[in-house]
Design a protein around this motif. Structure first.
Motif, short mmCIF file in Angstrom:
data_model
loop_
_atom_site.label_atom_id
_atom_site.label_comp_id
_atom_site.label_asym_id
_atom_site.label_seq_id
_atom_site.Cartn_x
_atom_site.Cartn_y
_atom_site.Cartn_z
N PHE A 176 0.89 -1.22 -0.09
CA PHE A 176 0.03 0.09 0.04
C PHE A 176 0.96 1.29 0.06
CE2 PHE A 176 -2.83 -3.15 1.62
CZ PHE A 176 -4.04 -2.88 1.00
N PRO A 181 -4.01 9.92 6.27
CA PRO A 181 -3.10 9.99 7.62
C PRO A 181 -3.46 9.56 8.70
CG PRO A 181 -4.73 11.87 7.13
CD PRO A 181 -4.81 10.90 6.16
N ILE A 182 -2.93 8.08 8.54
CA ILE A 182 -3.37 7.16 9.53
C ILE A 182 -2.42 5.89 9.32
CG2 ILE A 182 -5.35 5.83 8.28
CD1 ILE A 182 -6.98 6.00 10.91
N ASP A 183 -2.29 5.37 10.50
CA ASP A 183 -1.45 3.91 10.47
C ASP A 183 -2.37 2.68 10.19
OD1 ASP A 183 1.02 5.38 10.95
OD2 ASP A 183 0.57 5.48 13.02
N LEU A 184 -1.96 1.97 8.95
CA LEU A 184 -2.65 0.78 8.66
C LEU A 184 -1.90 -0.35 9.42
CD1 LEU A 184 -2.71 1.42 4.83
CD2 LEU A 184 -4.56 2.22 6.58
N HIS A 185 -2.70 -1.15 10.13
CA HIS A 185 -2.27 -2.36 10.87
C HIS A 185 -2.78 -3.53 9.76
CE1 HIS A 185 -0.72 0.07 14.11
NE2 HIS A 185 -2.05 0.47 13.99
N LEU A 186 -1.68 -4.31 9.13
CA LEU A 186 -2.14 -5.31 8.12
C LEU A 186 -1.10 -6.43 8.46
CD1 LEU A 186 -2.28 -2.73 5.22
CD2 LEU A 186 -4.19 -4.19 6.09
N THR A 191 3.21 -4.81 2.79
CA THR A 191 3.85 -3.68 3.19
C THR A 191 3.20 -2.55 2.97
OG1 THR A 191 5.50 -4.80 1.63
CG2 THR A 191 6.35 -3.06 2.84
N VAL A 192 3.65 -1.36 3.94
CA VAL A 192 2.87 -0.10 3.85
C VAL A 192 3.83 1.09 3.52
CG1 VAL A 192 1.46 1.67 4.76
CG2 VAL A 192 0.83 -0.65 5.36
N GLU A 193 3.81 1.75 2.71
CA GLU A 193 4.73 3.01 2.56
C GLU A 193 3.96 4.26 2.73
OE1 GLU A 193 8.00 2.76 2.13
OE2 GLU A 193 8.28 5.14 1.76
N ASN A 194 4.00 4.77 3.73
CA ASN A 194 3.31 5.95 4.17
C ASN A 194 3.88 7.36 3.47
OD1 ASN A 194 1.49 4.80 5.97
ND2 ASN A 194 3.04 4.55 7.43
#
Lengths: 217, 217
Positions: A176, A181-186, A191-194
DNA sequence: TAGATTGTTAATCGATTAACAATC
DNA sequence: TAGATTGTTAATCGATTAACAATC
């Protein structure tokens, strides 16, 4: 595929695209070879760091010579996965989603392909952005599964992001690019790239009001 | 103003906006106090790190109690400079520039004010985005000086960015929010916060193809 | 007061830089 | 061959975590 790289630090990974960019620029100037010293001066990092970083992935240089620009560019591209097919979707076809769809740089220069945008807004569903259709969010599951999409940009409001991301991960999304503007918990294999724009602006604001020696990250 | 903070590491500064965001969320839930331990669990960092980070700026907590949410939120806001007037301009009124101008989150929630957009394209000059006028780039110098603008988003093509940034710094800009995929070299009293979108997408791509234990930054 | 939790010092861990033998 | 520059080990530096006395 069974890349047995022992865990490479994320600090190193984050520097690779910058090397890639500088090598691309050298290539464009028809420069064929470069030493870690020369490159380090251009990039304002230490030559040691460049050599250490690259040697996580193999010995791309040659003693007494340096690095072949073309070769190193290609190799870093491979490490990053730019030689693979990188189809993606954009979820949220508002201003930011559309801006990303229009953004040439990664769309064409690096081989990413935006396959579709998604939105819940009936006014947006059906329009095209840069030749890419905006589809109804209802079609997300089917689209992800049918096309085997692995990468998704999330440009939707923050209240909706966690729930939809959870679903999308179940449907097959592995990465993703999160602008909400929030943290994703997966799950761990996702992988999350903010890209937290407001936060980066605040960091800038701090520095503007406390300006000291500049420190380009 | 004469903030005699001995140089605080940029790793710390970059974490402040995230604390700020979590505290804002707690405030919205009418939670009035929080311990570093509770907060650390929510944010998935160590309590030690939270206490160390905050103590760079002062003792905001109370033994046996923890931190007052409202107070800490306000204090971090002050540290970041959000209590000050933060007028800004956006140079480059293309898709991305317009998306930023439309972006609610920082425009209203945190008190930033976009005073104008600038572009060289005659088709864009004169239009309004969210009530903000797009002006001719020729007017940049006058506008920056007249309004004492310190912060500018750069959303122009990379070939033009270095030259215009240099000028803008001479005219008074102290902080660049740089979206152009190039490094700006500016005097020491000017800060650059880079948002290199293509690079962040590449980092994501690497992780997608080499998925291991997830590591939210 | 007793319990909780801070502020802060000390220990650990990881990342960066320096140095140099290997080698093109 | 001699000079240059890598790949890699060792030294340093900085950031994170642990621990605990101070104190609300």
């Amino acid at each position: 595929m069974a890349n047995s790289d022992k865990n490479i630090s994320s600090a190193v990974i984050k520097r690779l695209p910058r090397y890639f960019r500088y090598l691309g620029a050298l290539k464009a100037k028809n420069i064929t070879r470069i030493s870690s010293k020369e490159l380090s001066e251009q990039m304002m990092v230490t030559a040691s760091q460049i050599r250490q970083d690259l040697n996580n992935f193999g010995g791309f240089g040659q003693q007494g010579y340096g690095y072949n620009v073309d070769n190193l560019y290609t190799e870093i591209g491979k490490i990053l996965g730019l030689d693979k097919r990188n189809d993606m979707i954009i979820v949220g076809a508002g201003n930011l989603g559309q801006a990303l769809a229009n953004y040439q740089s990664f769309n064409e220069d690096y081989g990413y392909k935006v396959m579709a945008l998604f939105d819940v807004n009936p006014k947006l569903i059906g329009i095209s952005v840069r030749g890419v259709k905006v589809l109804d969010t209802d079609e997300l599951e089917n689209f992800i599964k049918t096309h085997g999409i692995k990468i998704a940009a999330l440009t939707i409001p923050k209240d909706q992001a966690p729930a939809i991301a959870k679903k999308m991960a179940e449907w097959g999304i592995k990465g993703f690019w999160n602008f909400a503007p929030i943290d994703l918990h997966l799950p761990d294999n996702v992988t999350v790239e903010n890209v937290h724009l407001a936060e980066s602006l605040m960091t800038l604001t701090y520095n503007v009001h406390n300006r000291e020696e500049s420190e380009n990250e």
